[in-house]
Design an enzyme around this catalytic site. Structure first.
Site, PDB file in Angstrom:
ATOM      1  N   ASN A   1      -4.046 -45.493 -37.059  1.00  0.00           N
ATOM      2  CA  ASN A   1      -3.120 -46.213 -36.185  1.00  0.00           C
ATOM      3  C   ASN A   1      -3.755 -47.523 -35.732  1.00  0.00           C
ATOM      4  OD1 ASN A   1      -4.606 -45.680 -33.550  1.00  0.00           O
ATOM      5  ND2 ASN A   1      -4.220 -43.591 -34.252  1.00  0.00           N
TER       6      ASN A   1
ATOM      7  N   ASP B   1      -1.598 -37.083 -34.598  1.00  0.00           N
ATOM      8  CA  ASP B   1      -0.877 -35.831 -34.347  1.00  0.00           C
ATOM      9  C   ASP B   1      -0.815 -34.964 -35.601  1.00  0.00           C
ATOM     10  OD1 ASP B   1      -0.263 -36.456 -31.658  1.00  0.00           O
ATOM     11  OD2 ASP B   1       1.396 -37.726 -32.333  1.00  0.00           O
TER      12      ASP B   1
ATOM     13  N   PHE C   1      -3.434 -40.468 -21.525  1.00  0.00           N
ATOM     14  CA  PHE C   1      -2.749 -41.731 -21.783  1.00  0.00           C
ATOM     15  C   PHE C   1      -1.488 -41.444 -22.572  1.00  0.00           C
ATOM     16  CE2 PHE C   1      -6.418 -43.743 -20.228  1.00  0.00           C
ATOM     17  CZ  PHE C   1      -6.195 -45.115 -20.135  1.00  0.00           C
TER      18      PHE C   1
ATOM     19  N   LYS D   1       4.463 -34.945 -20.062  1.00  0.00           N
ATOM     20  CA  LYS D   1       3.104 -34.720 -20.570  1.00  0.00           C
ATOM     21  C   LYS D   1       2.178 -34.202 -19.467  1.00  0.00           C
ATOM     22  CE  LYS D   1      -0.041 -37.065 -23.776  1.00  0.00           C
ATOM     23  NZ  LYS D   1      -0.312 -38.352 -24.492  1.00  0.00           N
TER      24      LYS D   1
ATOM     25  N   LYS E   1       0.596 -30.470 -20.132  1.00  0.00           N
ATOM     26  CA  LYS E   1      -0.836 -30.445 -20.462  1.00  0.00           C
ATOM     27  C   LYS E   1      -1.723 -30.290 -19.240  1.00  0.00           C
ATOM     28  CE  LYS E   1       0.165 -32.840 -24.718  1.00  0.00           C
ATOM     29  NZ  LYS E   1      -0.241 -33.791 -25.757  1.00  0.00           N
TER      30      LYS E   1
END
Length: 396
Positions: free
Chosen positions: A206, A276, A320, A334, A338
């Site tokens: 990425n 991912d 992040f 998120k 998490k």
């Protein structure tokens, strides 16, 4: 204003001390230069006087009519005593308590931090006497900036070149500005992009530059923390002051390195852009093109943040979220999924934000439902604000 006393000794690298002086003055630091008698044979004192706007000290007993100073006053004035370049001779004097000129007298009299950047012939640097003197001074708290290797002025090849000026400036800047705000805290920061190999020459990755994570690591160290930086691919230099640097390639590598250290960490800041998905199988040889389309089967990588959240005990966990749409909803989801304490979210499609930019625009969401907006700022400034918020909200 900070005060640095810069000692310049009789090395061919003395001319580089002019650049050091100029760069430090541009940082609004007052520089008082002390030159040894041998140093003035390489560079005229007038050069340093012009660059520093201060009288250059050479003789212990020189008559300075418009500014009274002596070695004790300089020793007390210094926030840092920087000796660059430092010969084997001055290192030996300081190590053994000899004070027979202005510079060695100031070194003996000062209680400030002493930073030494050696520059000498490689055989002199490797000589057991020099090695012992350096080790002796390190045990007393003197900080050494390691010399570089290469072709020396005498045409020998080896270690002994004065460290790069930018490296010296970075070390001095760090030592001048560090605090104890996070002293004793163990902080793990992840940064950069992971790489998932398809075959020996192709991979999935990425656009992460690592700039945000590296800025956080640097600022954490400046605040006195013990910092571990686990980094994927970047083109950045490792920030000075980092306790441990680990280079990884894949999402699995990062998972293993982070999880193995988790129990001993106080704060985790996951700024890396982790893949991912990864190819189900890496080809042993380069995949040859054909006239037909092809597809690559992908499998889900282990979710590092989710694993950390599920096993959280005393740790503060910061994530992040780099999104292009519906940023707030994704960020809040998120946090819950998490088990995060805080998440830093941004829209990477916005101008002045995102992976490759030197600036960013972020919103910080907290587990208690509150939010902090940070308008367009440098990633360095954002790193400072992120750490300030962590300290104010979570650190006891």
């Amino acid at each position: 204003m900070k005060n640095i006393v810069l000692g310049v000794t009789g090395s061919i690298a003395a001319y580089k001390a002019c650049d050091i002086t100029s760069k430090l003055v541009k940082k609004d630091i007052n520089i008082d230069v002390i030159m040894t008698n041998n140093a003035v044979k390489f560079v005229n004192p007038l050069t340093f006087q012009t660059l520093s706007s201060n009288v250059v000290n050479v003789d212990m007993f020189q008559d300075i009519k418009y500014w009274e100073v002596n070695h004790i006053e300089l020793a007390k004035k210094a926030d840092i005593l920087l000796i660059a370049p430092a010969t084997a001779n001055i290192i030996a004097k300081i190590a053994n308590g000899i004070a027979d000129d202005m510079l060695s007298s100031v070194a003996l009299a000062t209680k400030s931090k002493i930073i030494i950047a050696p520059a000498m012939n490689t055989n002199m640097y490797d000589n057991p006497a020099t090695t012992e003197n350096i080790e002796k001074l390190k045990k007393r708290g003197v900080l050494f900036i390691e010399p570089g290797s290469g072709v020396l002025a005498c045409k020998d090849i080896g270690k002994g070149k004065l460290a790069d000026v930018e490296t010296i400036i970075e070390v001095v800047d760090f030592e001048l500005n560090k605090t104890q705000e996070l002293e004793g805290k163990n902080i793990l920061v992840t940064a950069g992009a992971t790489i998932e190999d398809i075959d020996p020459v192709r991979y999935i990755t990425n656009n992460s530059s690592g700039k945000m994570g590296y800025s956080i690591a640097k600022e954490s160290a400046l605040m006195g923390a013990n910092v571990i930086l686990i980094s994927g691919h970047t083109n950045l230099s490792v920030p000075y002051g980092i306790k441990e640097f680990v280079r990884i390639r894949s999402a699995k590598d990062m998972y293993d390195e982070v999880v193995n250290r988790y129990d001993n960490i106080d704060i985790v800041i996951k700024a890396a852009a982790v893949a991912d998905y990864t190819p189900q199988k890496k080809a042993d040889n380069k995949i040859k093109k054909s006239d037909t389309d092809m597809s690559i089967a992908l499998t889900r990588t282990k979710d590092i943040l989710k694993t950390l959240g599920e096993n959280k005990k005393h740790q503060i966990l910061v994530g992040f979220a780099a999104e292009t749409t519906d940023v707030e909803n994704y960020a809040k989801t998120k946090i819950q999924k998490k088990n995060l304490d805080m998440i830093v979210a941004n829209n990477v499609s916005m101008e002045g934000a995102g992976f490759l930019s030197d600036t960013n625009i972020v919103d910080i969401y907290y587990s208690d439902g509150s939010k902090t907006h940070i308008p367009k700022s440098s990633k360095c400034e954002i790193a400072k604000l992120i750490l300030k918020n962590i300290k104010d909200k979570f650190v006891k």
